[in-house]
Design a protein around this motif. Sequence first.
Motif, PDB file in Angstrom:
ATOM      1  N   VAL A 305       0.834  -1.214   0.000  1.00 41.42           N
ATOM      2  CA  VAL A 305       0.000   0.000   0.000  1.00 41.42           C
ATOM      3  C   VAL A 305       0.862   1.254   0.000  1.00 41.42           C
ATOM      4  CG1 VAL A 305      -1.680   1.295   1.355  1.00 41.42           C
ATOM      5  CG2 VAL A 305      -1.935  -1.173   1.120  1.00 41.42           C
ATOM      6  N   GLN A 306       1.975   1.203   0.702  1.00 39.97           N
ATOM      7  CA  GLN A 306       2.851   2.371   0.815  1.00 39.97           C
ATOM      8  C   GLN A 306       3.458   2.770  -0.534  1.00 39.97           C
ATOM      9  OE1 GLN A 306       5.875   1.850   3.789  1.00 39.97           O
ATOM     10  NE2 GLN A 306       5.945   4.020   4.270  1.00 39.97           N
ATOM     11  N   LYS A 307       3.546   1.817  -1.463  1.00 42.10           N
ATOM     12  CA  LYS A 307       4.157   2.094  -2.764  1.00 42.10           C
ATOM     13  C   LYS A 307       3.183   2.683  -3.771  1.00 42.10           C
ATOM     14  CE  LYS A 307       7.635  -1.553  -2.254  1.00 42.10           C
ATOM     15  NZ  LYS A 307       8.139  -2.868  -2.727  1.00 42.10           N
ATOM     16  N   LEU A 311      -3.157   8.803  -3.527  1.00 43.38           N
ATOM     17  CA  LEU A 311      -3.350   9.144  -2.119  1.00 43.38           C
ATOM     18  C   LEU A 311      -4.680   8.593  -1.609  1.00 43.38           C
ATOM     19  CD1 LEU A 311      -2.505  10.658   0.435  1.00 43.38           C
ATOM     20  CD2 LEU A 311      -3.605  12.717  -0.509  1.00 43.38           C
ATOM     21  N   PHE A 312      -5.731   8.715  -2.434  1.00 42.65           N
ATOM     22  CA  PHE A 312      -7.049   8.241  -2.001  1.00 42.65           C
ATOM     23  C   PHE A 312      -7.048   6.735  -1.774  1.00 42.65           C
ATOM     24  CE2 PHE A 312     -11.165   6.318  -3.066  1.00 42.65           C
ATOM     25  CZ  PHE A 312     -11.964   6.903  -2.087  1.00 42.65           C
ATOM     26  N   ALA A 313      -6.483   5.982  -2.737  1.00 42.62           N
ATOM     27  CA  ALA A 313      -6.461   4.520  -2.627  1.00 42.62           C
ATOM     28  C   ALA A 313      -5.659   4.080  -1.404  1.00 42.62           C
ATOM     29  CB  ALA A 313      -5.872   3.908  -3.898  1.00 42.62           C
ATOM     30  N   SER A 314      -4.509   4.711  -1.187  1.00 47.59           N
ATOM     31  CA  SER A 314      -3.680   4.374  -0.029  1.00 47.59           C
ATOM     32  C   SER A 314      -4.405   4.700   1.270  1.00 47.59           C
ATOM     33  CB  SER A 314      -2.353   5.144  -0.085  1.00 47.59           C
ATOM     34  OG  SER A 314      -1.603   4.787  -1.211  1.00 47.59           O
ATOM     35  N   PHE A 315      -5.026   5.881   1.296  1.00 49.22           N
ATOM     36  CA  PHE A 315      -5.726   6.339   2.504  1.00 49.22           C
ATOM     37  C   PHE A 315      -6.866   5.369   2.860  1.00 49.22           C
ATOM     38  CE2 PHE A 315      -8.941   8.685   4.814  1.00 49.22           C
ATOM     39  CZ  PHE A 315      -8.192   9.438   5.722  1.00 49.22           C
ATOM     40  N   PHE A 316      -7.674   5.021   1.871  1.00 50.35           N
ATOM     41  CA  PHE A 316      -8.829   4.155   2.128  1.00 50.35           C
ATOM     42  C   PHE A 316      -8.382   2.751   2.535  1.00 50.35           C
ATOM     43  CE2 PHE A 316     -12.401   1.424   0.524  1.00 50.35           C
ATOM     44  CZ  PHE A 316     -13.343   1.854   1.453  1.00 50.35           C
ATOM     45  N   ALA A 317      -7.362   2.215   1.850  1.00 51.39           N
ATOM     46  CA  ALA A 317      -6.883   0.871   2.156  1.00 51.39           C
ATOM     47  C   ALA A 317      -6.300   0.798   3.566  1.00 51.39           C
ATOM     48  CB  ALA A 317      -5.826   0.439   1.135  1.00 51.39           C
TER      49      ALA A 317
END
Length: 487
Positions: A305-307, A311-317
């Motif tokens: 996820v960090q890669k 921003l939205f996809a990382s934040f939600f995941a």
Amino acid sequence: MERQEQQQRELYRARGYSDDLLPKEKEKQTWKAFNYFTLWMGSVHNVPNYVMVGGFFILGLSTLSIMLAIILSAFFIAFVMVMNGAAGTKYGVPFAMILRASYGVRGSLFPGILRGGIAAIMWFGLQCYAGSLAFLILIGKIWPGFLSLGGDFNILGLNLPGLIAFLFFWAINVAIGFGGGGVLNKFTAVLNPCIYIVFGGMAIWAISLVGIQPILDYVPAGVQKAENSGFLFLVVINAVVAVWAAPAVSASDFTQNAQSFRQQALGQTLGLLVAYILFAVAGVCIIAGASIHYGEDTWNVLDIVQKWDSLFASFFAVLVILMTTISTNATGNIIPAGYQIAAIAPTKLTYKNGVLIASIISLLICPWKLMENQSSIYLFLDIIGGMLGPVIGVMMAHYFIVMRSQIDLDTLYTKAGDYKFYDNGFNVTAFSVTLIAVVLSLGGKFIPLFEPLSRVSWFVGVITAFVLYVLLKKRDAPGISTEHKAA
């Protein structure tokens, strides 16, 4: 009947037992199949479980074998959760009290503390730390400067951002624990749709990047195909089931809320099967697909996820991963710990006192030290599974075979210092059987001859304890209900 049950509760209250440990009133046994269906979903999708899936690839099994082993594990987990929770459903009594039937009023303290004190508290701290790592990613995506706060500040291995994230996430978990099962059920109802979106979406993302065939053919660098694949297949199942060793022991803490045995059996079975089918497919596809895509073996879902650039996809995941960690921590750790600690001194401690004590201890043990390397996590899982498996075996043998599903509650809720059954409150047979089963399941850690048994420690512990207890325990066990004796 209701009047009789109320009088019974008043009697136990007069003996000094807090309301948290009393049998549930029928009007409060409201959980239906859907409640149990949603309960365990969040407990499956958490960071340590995904790290565990990455470790399975080292065994040299095929991707399909790993998927199948994980799915089959759900059947074993569901069976034990349902059956070991049967007494809780029938009598509305938490695990800490049910345990007295098989180990004795005083004897129940040791396995109870092992589950609710040691295993639960250590896992609670471990999950809080794993969640805090996800929380750091979340903050870092929004406020990158936060990650450099404090400079060289370090306390017992944690820098300042890590310490702040850990304490904040720990506090949220404690708050959910104080709310108990009612708050948790509302929480999981919101969480579960998000789990399907995130982990299902991540699996589709991984497949779209590299294709399904490369994922099915994936083998980590330097790993050779397993020769003894049948035994290693069982090792994978044992590892997955061992994660549930502690929750399975204390299943009654949740099944005491059920409307009926059928409701909890249907809900738990379907919930665990659906959860593990998704987990098996998503976990393997995400880990294998990301490793192929990024060109390096990537076992931690947080690293993946960090890669991401979005921003939205990382934040939600990450937000969903945080929520699943909270769910896992409540169901498997802090709620059982609260009940068990309260049972140590039922006239002085309440469930919330137990939650507070467990939470403070989880800070003092510095759980981040446990995640410094993967071998320490697997060693911890093996030991807990090997020690709690025999407890499950004894409990099920005692309740279903020896007692034939009959328990005398008046004996369990005895007055302080009045040990009506067994040898001064200890069931010597239960302790002897548990000790033998533990030696067999964990002896391989020290005796090379027993090494294969230690790799399937949970199964060895449960089966050995169940069979030995049935063979050794007399049918006219003390503590059996007067109705059962008459029959």
